[in-house]
Design a protein around this motif. Structure first.
Motif, PDB file in Angstrom:
ATOM      1  N   PRO A  28      50.592  87.190  35.558  1.00 58.50           N
ATOM      2  CA  PRO A  28      51.385  86.059  36.047  1.00 58.50           C
ATOM      3  C   PRO A  28      51.893  86.306  37.468  1.00 58.50           C
ATOM      4  O   PRO A  28      52.459  87.375  37.757  1.00 58.50           O
ATOM      5  CB  PRO A  28      52.530  85.973  35.038  1.00 58.50           C
ATOM      6  CG  PRO A  28      51.952  86.520  33.768  1.00 58.50           C
ATOM      7  CD  PRO A  28      51.048  87.630  34.227  1.00 58.50           C
ATOM      8  N   ASP A  29      51.651  85.324  38.343  1.00 53.47           N
ATOM      9  CA  ASP A  29      52.036  85.420  39.761  1.00 53.47           C
ATOM     10  C   ASP A  29      51.373  86.602  40.453  1.00 53.47           C
ATOM     11  O   ASP A  29      51.818  87.047  41.517  1.00 53.47           O
ATOM     12  CB  ASP A  29      53.561  85.534  39.922  1.00 53.47           C
ATOM     13  CG  ASP A  29      54.296  84.343  39.322  1.00 53.47           C
ATOM     14  OD1 ASP A  29      53.816  83.207  39.508  1.00 53.47           O
ATOM     15  OD2 ASP A  29      55.336  84.557  38.674  1.00 53.47           O
ATOM     16  N   ALA A  30      50.294  87.129  39.859  1.00 55.73           N
ATOM     17  CA  ALA A  30      49.565  88.279  40.397  1.00 55.73           C
ATOM     18  C   ALA A  30      50.467  89.507  40.551  1.00 55.73           C
ATOM     19  O   ALA A  30      50.239  90.364  41.400  1.00 55.73           O
ATOM     20  CB  ALA A  30      48.879  87.936  41.722  1.00 55.73           C
ATOM     21  N   ARG A  31      51.493  89.616  39.697  1.00 56.44           N
ATOM     22  CA  ARG A  31      52.422  90.740  39.691  1.00 56.44           C
ATOM     23  C   ARG A  31      52.342  91.408  38.317  1.00 56.44           C
ATOM     24  O   ARG A  31      52.672  90.806  37.302  1.00 56.44           O
ATOM     25  CB  ARG A  31      53.848  90.273  39.981  1.00 56.44           C
ATOM     26  CG  ARG A  31      54.014  89.607  41.329  1.00 56.44           C
ATOM     27  CD  ARG A  31      55.422  89.028  41.508  1.00 56.44           C
ATOM     28  NE  ARG A  31      56.438  90.087  41.394  1.00 56.44           N
ATOM     29  CZ  ARG A  31      57.487  90.009  40.573  1.00 56.44           C
ATOM     30  NH1 ARG A  31      57.649  88.961  39.763  1.00 56.44           N
ATOM     31  NH2 ARG A  31      58.378  90.995  40.551  1.00 56.44           N
ATOM     32  N   ALA A  32      51.904  92.655  38.283  1.00 54.87           N
ATOM     33  CA  ALA A  32      51.623  93.319  37.009  1.00 54.87           C
ATOM     34  C   ALA A  32      52.907  93.737  36.303  1.00 54.87           C
ATOM     35  O   ALA A  32      53.850  94.220  36.929  1.00 54.87           O
ATOM     36  CB  ALA A  32      50.735  94.535  37.237  1.00 54.87           C
ATOM     37  N   ALA A  33      52.921  93.565  34.984  1.00 55.84           N
ATOM     38  CA  ALA A  33      54.057  93.988  34.166  1.00 55.84           C
ATOM     39  C   ALA A  33      53.598  94.177  32.732  1.00 55.84           C
ATOM     40  O   ALA A  33      52.691  93.494  32.255  1.00 55.84           O
ATOM     41  CB  ALA A  33      55.185  92.961  34.212  1.00 55.84           C
ATOM     42  N   VAL A  34      54.240  95.117  32.063  1.00 55.52           N
ATOM     43  CA  VAL A  34      54.117  95.258  30.611  1.00 55.52           C
ATOM     44  C   VAL A  34      55.453  94.845  30.013  1.00 55.52           C
ATOM     45  O   VAL A  34      56.517  95.330  30.430  1.00 55.52           O
ATOM     46  CB  VAL A  34      53.767  96.705  30.219  1.00 55.52           C
ATOM     47  CG1 VAL A  34      53.784  96.864  28.694  1.00 55.52           C
ATOM     48  CG2 VAL A  34      52.401  97.093  30.778  1.00 55.52           C
TER      49      VAL A  34
END
Length: 360
Positions: free
Chosen positions: A274-280
């Motif tokens: 999402p939004d090209a921002r990585a997160a777990v």
């Protein structure tokens, strides 16, 4: 006693093994193995040290690979991995489960096969293939694949399978019969009055909570869910997440309330972070609330995907969490997903990540 930590990767160009110690700071990469076949899932049996790999495609056919020496040598067998003459051939082996003296393989087109001789030969579990809903199963975007087999830890007759896009099914009699377990899971792509069918859901990933085998977590094409009764009923846990769409899920190895997900930006919006921002995203209360872990992950230009079997935890007292991307990078966290480091890059497309902790 010294401990060896292994990460087992299935990729589009063979299996890879990463090796470290209990500290898990430095990693050695070995591979590719399995003659660079497309490998969809690699799984280790910590009790025996055996490593299994499932793979193949229309050109190679299906096969289950086996290594008894931590990857130094491999053999494979496809004996029995076939439907009756006149049926659609098995294209590939997609998933593995090992337990209660058997090896299980999920395949495409969707079905499950079992081996009682250490993977030398397999037999079709006909209770699933002959399920009354079988003629109506439709393939998901990746095909009609059986991508997860979850074994009950105490009852050898009981296990669950996940099929895209037929849904979750459970057997309690060793595969003689299967019951759909999809109540409460919606199908957004169906007409409004048919949003909750008995079968036809596109399940993406399913994992079992530690110490509570009747608690299951599911990431679906249409939402994220938890069941506390072995899949008989599912409740949505997607509130607080950035998307209702994603692929992988991982359960904490000792806390049944902790689960990890990687939502993507949507099924028709590119299928990237999402939004090209990585997160777990992680929950400590069984999906009631969520927090995102981003430190160390790329926060711009993250147009990669994480596939359905490509996230896992290890069994250390301070558990590690790992995920691999379709751009060939592998990330690790030693603080339950709060911060991350990249431990490998430039690998082939990573289809699966599993862990094995053994005595060195």
């Amino acid at each position: 006693m010294a401990t060896k930590t292994l990460l087992l990767l299935g990729t589009r160009k063979g299996a890879f093994l990463l090796e470290s110690d209990a500290e898990r700071r430095d990693w050695t990469v070995r591979g590719p193995f399995c003659e660079m076949w497309p490998i969809n899932h690699v799984l280790g049996d910590a009790e025996t040290g055996t490593i299994w790999a499932a793979g193949g495609n229309e050109w190679f056919g299906p096969a289950i690979w086996k290594s008894s020496d931590l990857g130094r040598s491999w053999s494979h067998s496809s004996r029995g991995l076939a439907y009756p003459e006149g049926s659609t051939p098995v294209k590939s082996a997609w998933s593995l489960a090992v337990g209660h003296g058997r090896v299980y393989a999920g395949v495409e087109p969707a079905g499950v096969f079992a081996s009682a001789d250490g993977g030398e030969s397999f037999a079709e579990v006909k209770g699933l293939s002959e399920h009354p809903s079988r003629p109506y199963w439709m393939p998901g975007g990746g095909g009609l694949i059986l991508h997860h087999v979850l074994l009950h830890p105490d009852d050898p007759e009981r296990y669950w399978v996940a099929i895209s896009s037929a849904g979750v099914f459970e057997t309690r009699d060793g595969g003689i019969s299967f019951t759909p377990r999809n109540r409460g899971v919606r199908c957004d792509y169906m007409p409004e009055d048919q949003r909750y069918p008995e079968t036809g859901q596109c399940v993406h990933s399913i994992v079992m909570a530690a110490g509570r085998p009747d608690r299951l977590y599911q990431q679906n094409h249409c939402g994220m869910y938890r069941s506390d009764d072995g899949g008989e009923n599912w409740v949505s846990i997607e509130q607080g997440l950035p998307s209702s769409f994603g692929f992988p899920a991982a359960a904490h190895p000792s806390d049944p309330d902790r689960v990890f997900l990687i939502p993507l930006n949507g099924d028709i919006a590119g299928r990237f972070m999402p939004d090209a921002r990585a997160a777990v995203w992680r929950s400590a209360d069984a999906g009631r609330t969520w927090a995102d872990g981003r430190t160390g992950l790329p926060q711009e230009g993250a147009y990669f995907n994480v596939l359905r079997q490509a996230m896992a935890t290890d069994r250390h007292d301070r558990p590690g969490l790992y995920f691999g991307t379709n751009s060939g990078s592998l990330y690790a966290s030693l603080d339950e997903g709060a911060s991350w480091s990249r431990i490998a890059e430039n690998l082939p497309v990573i289809a699966s990540v599993e862990t094995m902790v053994i005595a060195a």
